[in-house]
Design a protein around this motif. Structure first.
Motif, short mmCIF file in Angstrom:
data_model
loop_
_atom_site.label_atom_id
_atom_site.label_comp_id
_atom_site.label_asym_id
_atom_site.label_seq_id
_atom_site.Cartn_x
_atom_site.Cartn_y
_atom_site.Cartn_z
N GLY A 1 -19.05 -20.47 79.01
CA GLY A 1 -19.08 -21.88 78.94
C GLY A 1 -20.57 -22.34 79.60
O GLY A 1 -20.66 -23.57 79.69
N ASN B 1 -16.49 -25.11 62.92
CA ASN B 1 -16.80 -23.93 63.51
C ASN B 1 -18.50 -23.68 62.95
O ASN B 1 -18.69 -22.46 62.45
CB ASN B 1 -16.12 -22.90 63.15
CG ASN B 1 -14.87 -22.83 64.19
OD1 ASN B 1 -14.70 -23.49 65.09
ND2 ASN B 1 -14.39 -21.62 64.20
N ASN C 1 -17.76 -28.88 65.90
CA ASN C 1 -16.56 -27.83 66.43
C ASN C 1 -15.58 -27.83 65.25
O ASN C 1 -14.79 -26.81 65.11
CB ASN C 1 -16.17 -28.39 67.65
CG ASN C 1 -17.15 -28.00 68.73
OD1 ASN C 1 -18.30 -27.64 68.44
ND2 ASN C 1 -16.91 -28.35 69.93
N ASP D 1 -15.97 -21.99 72.06
CA ASP D 1 -16.00 -22.44 73.35
C ASP D 1 -16.71 -22.07 74.55
O ASP D 1 -17.11 -22.59 75.37
CB ASP D 1 -14.57 -23.05 73.87
CG ASP D 1 -13.70 -23.73 72.80
OD1 ASP D 1 -13.06 -24.86 73.08
OD2 ASP D 1 -13.51 -23.22 71.70
N TYR D 2 -16.44 -20.59 74.48
CA TYR D 2 -17.03 -20.15 75.40
C TYR D 2 -18.59 -19.15 75.19
O TYR D 2 -18.88 -18.32 75.69
CB TYR D 2 -16.18 -18.90 76.01
CG TYR D 2 -14.73 -19.56 76.62
CD1 TYR D 2 -13.61 -19.55 76.02
CD2 TYR D 2 -15.08 -20.51 78.06
CE1 TYR D 2 -12.62 -20.48 76.63
CE2 TYR D 2 -13.97 -20.87 78.46
CZ TYR D 2 -12.58 -20.86 77.66
OH TYR D 2 -11.55 -21.58 78.30
N SER E 1 -19.53 -25.68 74.49
CA SER E 1 -18.44 -26.15 75.43
C SER E 1 -18.98 -27.56 75.89
O SER E 1 -18.52 -28.48 76.03
CB SER E 1 -18.17 -25.25 76.62
OG SER E 1 -19.36 -25.11 77.48
N ASP E 2 -20.42 -27.38 76.22
CA ASP E 2 -20.98 -28.85 76.97
C ASP E 2 -22.05 -29.31 76.12
O ASP E 2 -22.72 -30.43 76.54
CB ASP E 2 -21.26 -28.41 78.44
CG ASP E 2 -22.46 -27.65 78.59
OD1 ASP E 2 -22.97 -27.42 79.59
OD2 ASP E 2 -22.97 -27.23 77.48
#
Length: 130
Positions: free
Chosen positions: A103, A77, A74, A30-31, A54-55
């Motif tokens: 992020g 992974n 995701n 995520d980060y 994340s985006d």
């Protein structure tokens, strides 16, 4: 233990396609931005593409824009690099890498630089014949 496992390299003819995969374990995506560098014989390692998980924002170096597409799954992974319209100059060892970004999107080569990465995977050879 953090691992980035790259796969999918091989031999292709000019104009052909290959897909690289980078399976990440040991940290949450995520980060991070996750993506690819490449290094041809006698040349410096260069940033190819990355995705901010994340985006979903992406970065591509100019020489691959319109030909390569990076994406992420995701749930698995895993980050993918779809390489189309391959050229002999794409021949290189491709390395998967990750960068802690909190992020934020990666927008330039100064950020997606081989000198700033947090983690690296082993390389996978891509050879494009003319």
């Amino acid at each position: 233990e953090v691992q980035l496992q790259a796969s999918g390299g091989g031999l292709a003819q000019a104009g052909g396609s290959l897909r690289l995969s980078c399976e990440v374990s040991g940290f949450a995506l995520d980060y991070y931005a996750v993506g690819w560098f490449r290094q041809a014989p006698g040349k410096e390692r260069e940033g190819v593409s990355c995705i901010s998980v994340s985006d979903g924002s992406t970065y591509y170096t100019d020489s691959v824009k319109g030909r390569f597409t990076i994406s992420s799954d995701n749930a698995k992974n895993t980050v993918y690099l779809q390489m189309n319209s391959l050229k002999p100059e794409d021949t290189a060892v491709y390395y998967c890498a990750s960068l802690f970004t909190r992020g934020h999107a990666v927008t330039d080569s100064r950020t997606w630089s081989p000198y700033g990465m947090d983690y690296w995977g082993k390389g996978t050879q891509v050879t494009v014949s003319s």
